[in-house]
Every structure is written in C-alpha cells, then in structure tokens.
Design an enzyme around this catalytic site. Structure first.
Site, PDB file in Angstrom:
ATOM      1  N   ASN A   9       0.857  -1.188   0.000  1.00  0.00           N
ATOM      2  CA  ASN A   9       0.000   0.000   0.000  1.00  0.00           C
ATOM      3  C   ASN A   9       0.890   1.234   0.000  1.00  0.00           C
ATOM      4  O   ASN A   9       1.530   1.538   1.005  1.00  0.00           O
ATOM      5  CB  ASN A   9      -0.900  -0.055   1.255  1.00  0.00           C
ATOM      6  CG  ASN A   9      -1.669   1.235   1.469  1.00  0.00           C
ATOM      7  OD1 ASN A   9      -1.782   2.068   0.577  1.00  0.00           O
ATOM      8  ND2 ASN A   9      -2.207   1.389   2.681  1.00  0.00           N
ATOM      9  N   GLU A 166      -5.196  -5.176  10.885  1.00  0.00           N
ATOM     10  CA  GLU A 166      -4.159  -4.170  11.098  1.00  0.00           C
ATOM     11  C   GLU A 166      -4.432  -3.431  12.402  1.00  0.00           C
ATOM     12  O   GLU A 166      -5.214  -2.468  12.422  1.00  0.00           O
ATOM     13  CB  GLU A 166      -4.165  -3.162   9.953  1.00  0.00           C
ATOM     14  CG  GLU A 166      -3.895  -3.773   8.595  1.00  0.00           C
ATOM     15  CD  GLU A 166      -3.397  -2.745   7.612  1.00  0.00           C
ATOM     16  OE1 GLU A 166      -2.256  -2.880   7.157  1.00  0.00           O
ATOM     17  OE2 GLU A 166      -4.130  -1.798   7.318  1.00  0.00           O
ATOM     18  N   SER A 210       3.553  -2.286  10.370  1.00  0.00           N
ATOM     19  CA  SER A 210       5.009  -2.275  10.554  1.00  0.00           C
ATOM     20  C   SER A 210       5.697  -3.568  10.130  1.00  0.00           C
ATOM     21  O   SER A 210       6.710  -3.958  10.720  1.00  0.00           O
ATOM     22  CB  SER A 210       5.365  -1.935  12.006  1.00  0.00           C
ATOM     23  OG  SER A 210       4.912  -0.632  12.328  1.00  0.00           O
TER      24      SER A 210
END
Ligand code: PGA
Length: 248
Positions: A9, A166, A210
């Site tokens: 992304n 996420e 991350s």
C-alpha cells in the site's frame, strides 16, 4: 489452500514517474515462489502502473473507492472506473480513512458491497486502537467491523474477499504486534468468517502493521496469517522484495 498474498500500500507516496520506476524494480526482482503479489498506488498512478503490469503476474489495487457506480460526487472514484483500469483489489476501511477521514462501519460496508458488485475483490481492513486493546475491547471492535462491514457482501458470488487485520497501534509506528496477538486476532476473524460467510474458498486474512524484512520471519510462521498488507516497507523495492522473499 489459498495462495498467500502480499500487498504493498503506497498510501500518498509516489508520483507517476516514481511509481513506474518502483514497479519496474519490483517486477525485475520478483521471486518465483508460491505467492501472489499486488501493488496499490495512489489513484493518479493507477493507469500508468496498470500499463507497466500488462505482462506481469503482479496484481493491481486501489486504496479506496466511493460506493456508487456513478453520480454527482465531486472528487470521488467509482468502482467501474477502477475495474476498467485492471484493478483487482480495493482497500475498504483502511484505518487511516476510518480515523483521519472519519469513515464509519456502515460506509465501509457499502464500499465492500460496491467493490464486489463491480467484480473486484474488497480488502476489508479491520483492527483495534491501542486504548481499545488496553480496555480488552479488541474482539468487540473486530466483531463490529466484520459484521457491519460485511453485512452487504454476498458470499455466494465469485468475488474474492480479503480481510486485513491491522491493529491501529502497529501501523506506521514500528511497533509490530506479537505473534500471539496476531494469531489470536486472526483465529477470531477466521472463526467469525466461517460461521457467518459460507464461502467455498475461505477468504485470505492478511496481517498489516510495521511489517518489514527484519520481522517478517516471526509472522510468517503463524498458520492463520495468509500474507501481509505492507505500508512503509513497500515504498522501496528492496524492502518489499525482502518481505515477498520469505515465500520464495
Ligand atoms: P505500515 O502500514 O506497514 O507502514 O505500518 C501498513 C498499512 O497501513 O497498511
């Protein structure tokens, strides 16, 4: 079994020229492992990246969409406009849209339905904020995001569905969730999907937050993780390929 999926992304990074350069580098370094790879450029670079991907197995994605086939919605992008450019995956309800742009579950659910209706695969992004985890509300948040977000999704159709877990506190912070936290959240999502969506092909559940070449090893071994949604580390070919290579 579903082939793992790694999506990059690019958020609000990369001009057209930069996007073309990056996708060329990714194409030339792509390993031949059992993995599907996709890139999600900003809207302005989608057409150029689509041309660059014409002879490549790399899939194309979009970061957002407006849930209507057309209309007087200044500044918005409709699902058929993305489908025409060869877009396959569309992020719905990314946490930056939920929390910076104030999108709620109902609106996210309309996007999921509109994307599937246009023949593309929605990537429903879910995940709790830090205070919600600290208050033991992570599963309640996932439950709400899944049930409202998928209320209009018809699981009988051919449209593929992807869910990305996420945790908001792990996005762009360098703080990755522990394997136990990821496994528990993925199991919760998997169980909810199997009870509530009777799909012959179970949706892939990606982890995002991350993810980097340095930490992907610990996440790769979790059986419930079917791939990754990568932000920062997808902006450079080396680090994105470093993550993909775990499947090579
Ligand atoms: P990050 O972003 O990898 O930079 O944490 C993930 C995402 O926002 O999808």
């Amino acid at each position: 079994m579903n082939i793992p999926l790694v999506l990059g992304n690019w958020k609000m990074y990369k001009t057209c020229a930069e996007a073309i350069r990056l996708v060329q580098q990714i194409k030339s370094g792509l390993p031949s492992g059992w993995v599907e790879v996709g890139v999600i450029p900003p809207f302005t670079a989608i057409a150029a990246v689509s041309r660059e991907l014409a002879d490549s197995p790399i899939a194309l994605g979009a970061q957002d969409v407006y849930p209507a086939a057309e209309g007087a919605f200044t500044g918005e992008i409709a699902p058929p406009m993305l489908a025409e450019l060869g877009v396959h995956y569309v992020l719905c309800g990314h946490s930056e849209r939920r929390h910076i742009r104030g999108e709620d579950d109902m609106f996210v659910g309309r996007k999921v339905a509109a994307v599937a209706e246009a023949g593309m695969s929605p990537v429903l992004c879910v995940g709790e904020k830090l205070e919600e985890r600290d208050h033991d509300e992570a599963e309640a948040v996932l439950l709400r995001q899944l049930s409202v977000g998928l209320a209009g999704f018809k699981s009988d159709g051919s449209a593929g569905l992807v869910v990305a877990y996420e945790p908001v506190w792990a996005i762009g912070t360098g703080r990755v969730a522990t394997p136990d936290q990821v496994a528990a959240a993925h199991r919760f999502i998997r169980d909810w999907l199997s009870v509530n969506l009777k799909m012959t092909n179970p949706p892939r559940i990606l982890y995002g937050g991350s993810v980097k070449p340095e930490n992907v090893d610990s996440l790769y071994n979790i059986p419930e993780v079917n791939g990754f949604l990568v932000g920062g580390a997808s902006l450079k070919a080396d680090s994105f390929l470093g993550i993909i290579n775990i499947y090579g």
